[in-house]
Write a protein that holds these residues in place. Structure first.
Motif, PDB file in Angstrom:
ATOM      1  N   SER A 112       5.227   2.947   2.508  1.00 24.51           N
ATOM      2  CA  SER A 112       4.691   3.302   1.194  1.00 24.51           C
ATOM      3  C   SER A 112       5.779   3.321   0.132  1.00 24.51           C
ATOM      4  CB  SER A 112       4.015   4.675   1.254  1.00 24.51           C
ATOM      5  OG  SER A 112       4.955   5.678   1.596  1.00 24.51           O
ATOM      6  N   GLN A 161      -8.313  10.419   2.713  1.00 26.19           N
ATOM      7  CA  GLN A 161      -7.796   9.121   2.273  1.00 26.19           C
ATOM      8  C   GLN A 161      -7.310   9.197   0.830  1.00 26.19           C
ATOM      9  OE1 GLN A 161     -11.263   6.735   3.051  1.00 26.19           O
ATOM     10  NE2 GLN A 161     -10.638   6.207   5.133  1.00 26.19           N
ATOM     11  N   GLN A 162      -8.073   9.844  -0.020  1.00 26.14           N
ATOM     12  CA  GLN A 162      -7.678   9.976  -1.424  1.00 26.14           C
ATOM     13  C   GLN A 162      -6.434  10.844  -1.560  1.00 26.14           C
ATOM     14  OE1 GLN A 162     -10.704  11.595  -3.993  1.00 26.14           O
ATOM     15  NE2 GLN A 162      -9.618  11.016  -5.853  1.00 26.14           N
ATOM     16  N   PHE A 166       0.830  -1.200   0.000  1.00 30.91           N
ATOM     17  CA  PHE A 166       0.000   0.000   0.000  1.00 30.91           C
ATOM     18  C   PHE A 166       0.868   1.255   0.000  1.00 30.91           C
ATOM     19  CE2 PHE A 166      -2.547  -3.353   2.056  1.00 30.91           C
ATOM     20  CZ  PHE A 166      -3.570  -3.421   1.126  1.00 30.91           C
ATOM     21  N   LYS A 167       0.263   2.379  -0.326  1.00 32.97           N
ATOM     22  CA  LYS A 167       1.009   3.614  -0.561  1.00 32.97           C
ATOM     23  C   LYS A 167       0.558   4.754   0.341  1.00 32.97           C
ATOM     24  CE  LYS A 167       3.248   1.494  -3.739  1.00 32.97           C
ATOM     25  NZ  LYS A 167       4.647   1.068  -3.435  1.00 32.97           N
ATOM     26  N   CYS A 168       0.147   4.463   1.550  1.00 31.88           N
ATOM     27  CA  CYS A 168      -0.283   5.503   2.483  1.00 31.88           C
ATOM     28  C   CYS A 168       0.895   6.448   2.747  1.00 31.88           C
ATOM     29  CB  CYS A 168      -0.760   4.885   3.788  1.00 31.88           C
ATOM     30  SG  CYS A 168      -1.987   3.576   3.568  1.00 31.88           S
ATOM     31  N   GLU A 169       0.723   7.709   2.415  1.00 31.08           N
ATOM     32  CA  GLU A 169       1.869   8.606   2.336  1.00 31.08           C
ATOM     33  C   GLU A 169       2.497   8.952   3.678  1.00 31.08           C
ATOM     34  OE1 GLU A 169       0.670  12.004   0.092  1.00 31.08           O
ATOM     35  OE2 GLU A 169       0.715  10.932  -1.817  1.00 31.08           O
ATOM     36  N   ILE A 222      -3.964  11.266   0.495  1.00 36.42           N
ATOM     37  CA  ILE A 222      -2.727  10.630   0.968  1.00 36.42           C
ATOM     38  C   ILE A 222      -2.578   9.204   0.438  1.00 36.42           C
ATOM     39  CG2 ILE A 222      -2.618  12.071   3.033  1.00 36.42           C
ATOM     40  CD1 ILE A 222      -3.712   9.682   4.634  1.00 36.42           C
ATOM     41  N   ASN A 223      -3.364   8.867  -0.590  1.00 41.72           N
ATOM     42  CA  ASN A 223      -3.263   7.557  -1.259  1.00 41.72           C
ATOM     43  C   ASN A 223      -3.520   6.386  -0.317  1.00 41.72           C
ATOM     44  OD1 ASN A 223      -2.674   8.476  -3.884  1.00 41.72           O
ATOM     45  ND2 ASN A 223      -0.534   8.827  -3.323  1.00 41.72           N
ATOM     46  N   ARG A 224      -4.468   6.566   0.584  1.00 36.85           N
ATOM     47  CA  ARG A 224      -4.826   5.469   1.481  1.00 36.85           C
ATOM     48  C   ARG A 224      -6.037   4.745   0.926  1.00 36.85           C
ATOM     49  NH1 ARG A 224      -3.804   3.159   6.143  1.00 36.85           N
ATOM     50  NH2 ARG A 224      -5.481   2.275   7.400  1.00 36.85           N
ATOM     51  N   LYS A 225      -5.856   3.485   0.575  1.00 38.10           N
ATOM     52  CA  LYS A 225      -6.941   2.663   0.041  1.00 38.10           C
ATOM     53  C   LYS A 225      -7.622   1.942   1.202  1.00 38.10           C
ATOM     54  CE  LYS A 225      -5.355   3.776  -4.037  1.00 38.10           C
ATOM     55  NZ  LYS A 225      -6.008   4.839  -4.819  1.00 38.10           N
TER      56      LYS A 225
END
Length: 499
Positions: A183, A281-282, A175-178, A284-287
């Motif tokens: 990430s 969420q969008q 995952f890519k959570c910033e 910071i790239n949190r899916k």
């Protein structure tokens, strides 16, 4: 005496340095000439220097993290004054993202970025052979997991008796959570399951019962997750304790069935919710599927004995005081046993730093680099949240105020606890060194004078909690009329009216 020392400072004695054990395991023919030393951040730097110098090492390698960088800076500064001939090598997350480096990097002879299991022994061989690399910064080499020597044999019997045993069934995160350094990983890579379970069997037979998995996504690959849980189900004991970090929106039926079989007190799940706000969420790239997250947390509380430690982060770009409060209220409605109110910290190399200008993210320049100000949360707001987090640990997470907490929160949990937190701080001008008896007294005052909870209700519930606290002498609110025994009787009588 050893030619090479690898060392770090742990936050507490109960912690063990897993990364150092990986380095030691992979030192090859240099292992016999390598010493692994651990210290605590509470120890005086000059005393740590004295112990390091007793080894008469030619090379000292330090594991540098956000929680120990200040202390290691002090140690390295002293070493450069009293033993400049020793080669000092730094590694770890805090020094792995040049040019964004802490001041201690200027004092080091070499820095290894990223993984060190291959690169650190290689650097040591060069240095001991009299060859000094031209480049100060060495890029850590990533090796196939199957080629790495196991760190687990290097937990001592004392470690197993007294410390947390860290283990990992996989490394990395897809995952890519910033806000997270994971990430930067390309994916999560599993260790060979059979080999890993054999290692766990050996640790268990040696007496290990407290296993903390550092996998960022334990439940990513369900087949492996179920196999690991089934292994521990076959090794259940009264003192077994397992900690996992789980993805909140991935709990398929097979995994649920395995989780349901564990008795109370064995499983702890760290669930990183962080925020329920879709826009953040969008950004910071949190899916994260919020509906599945809520359903899974609800299921865990209703149908399992797992202890849920759920995380929220305050200070994310775009978050407001009201928005954070909304996430808190949604989470508390799901009734996890603990909610960790975390404050955003600046991790060197984390992609969230790209938002610093647009969202006016301003951090404390001193570790642990806590957020001080954002476009949408001023310094005063974040100070209030910091105090909220501290008082929440004392009141909400401690379990000592189980009967009282519902009265504090009522139908507006975040807003009311923020009022309560502000009141406690106004009464104390502090969030630390508050004795338990004093905390009960302050809570009584704040509930009546600030929250307006009827004094009879406050008395009943606080008296119930105080009786369970183990404190001997009564607080002031139980001394106002009659003896302590009489007041307890009144409280018990009143309590029955609420059952």
């Amino acid at each position: 005496m050893a030619s090479i020392v690898i060392t770090t400072l742990n936050a507490r004695y109960i912690h063990s340095a897993f990364g150092l054990r990986y380095l030691y395991a992979n030192m090859g023919n240099l292992q016999a000439d390598t010493e692994l030393l651990e210290f605590g951040i509470q120890q005086r730097p000059i005393e740590i220097v004295e112990k390091l110098l007793q080894q008469q090492a030619r090379i000292i390698g330090f594991g540098v993290y956000i929680w120990n960088v200040a202390e290691i800076t002090a140690i390295v500064s002293i070493l450069k004054q009293v033993a400049p001939e020793i080669v000092l090598v730094l590694g770890g997350p805090e020094v792995s993202h040049p040019p964004d480096l802490p001041a201690v990097a200027d004092l080091a002879d070499f820095i290894i970025t990223g993984n060190g299991e291959i690169s650190f022994p290689g650097l040591c061989k060069q240095l001991l052979a009299g060859v000094k690399p031209e480049q100060k910064i060495v890029t850590g080499e990533t090796a196939p997991l199957a080629t790495l020597a196991s760190p687990y044999p290097h937990y001592t019997d004392t470690d197993i008796r007294q410390r947390i045993i860290y283990v990992e069934a996989s490394r990395g995160c897809p995952f890519k959570c910033e806000f997270c350094l994971s990430s930067l990983d390309t994916t999560a890579k599993p260790f060979a399951l059979d080999t890993f379970l054999r290692e766990m069997e050996t640790l268990y037979q040696r007496g290990a019962r407290h296993f903390k998995f550092i996998d960022r996504t334990f439940n990513l690959k369900v087949d492996s997750s179920v196999a690991i849980l089934e292994f521990f189900l076959a090794h259940l004991s009264d003192d077994l304790y397992l900690h996992f970090e789980v993805i909140p929106d991935n709990l398929p039926e097979r995994l649920k069935q395995a989780i349901k079989q564990f008795p109370p007190g064995v499983l702890q799940f760290e669930v990183g919710v962080q925020t329920f706000d879709p826009a953040i969420q969008q950004l910071i790239n949190r899916k994260q599927d919020n509906q599945k997250t809520q359903a899974n947390l609800s299921w865990l509380r209703q149908h399992s004995n797992a202890h849920i430690h759920a995380d929220l982060i305050a200070g994310l770009p775009g978050d407001t005081l009201g928005g954070f409060g909304a996430s808190f209220d949604q989470l508390i409605a799901l009734n996890p046993q603990e909610i960790q109110v975390g404050i955003l910290k600046r991790l060197r190399g984390a992609p969230i730093n790209r938002h610093n200008q647009d969202y006016q993210l301003r951090y404390d320049p001193n570790p642990p680099y806590t957020i001080l100000h954002t476009r949408d949360l001023g310094f005063a707001d974040l100070q209030r949240i910091n105090r909220f987090a501290r008082f929440w640990d004392l009141i909400g997470n401690s379990g000592r105020f189980a009967a009282t907490l519902p009265l504090i929160l009522a139908d507006r949990p975040f807003a009311r606890f923020m009022q309560f937190s502000d009141a406690l701080y106004a009464l104390t001008d502090s969030t630390w060194q508050i004795a338990l008896k004093r905390l009960f007294e302050l809570t009584y005052t704040a509930m009546i004078e600030t929250l307006g909870v009827p004094s009879a209700d406050t008395l009943v519930n606080l008296a119930t909690d105080y009786q369970r606290s183990g404190e001997k002498s009564p607080p002031k609110f139980l001394q106002t009329t009659g003896t302590v025994e009489t007041k307890r009787g009144v409280a018990n009588k009143r309590q029955k009216q609420y059952l």
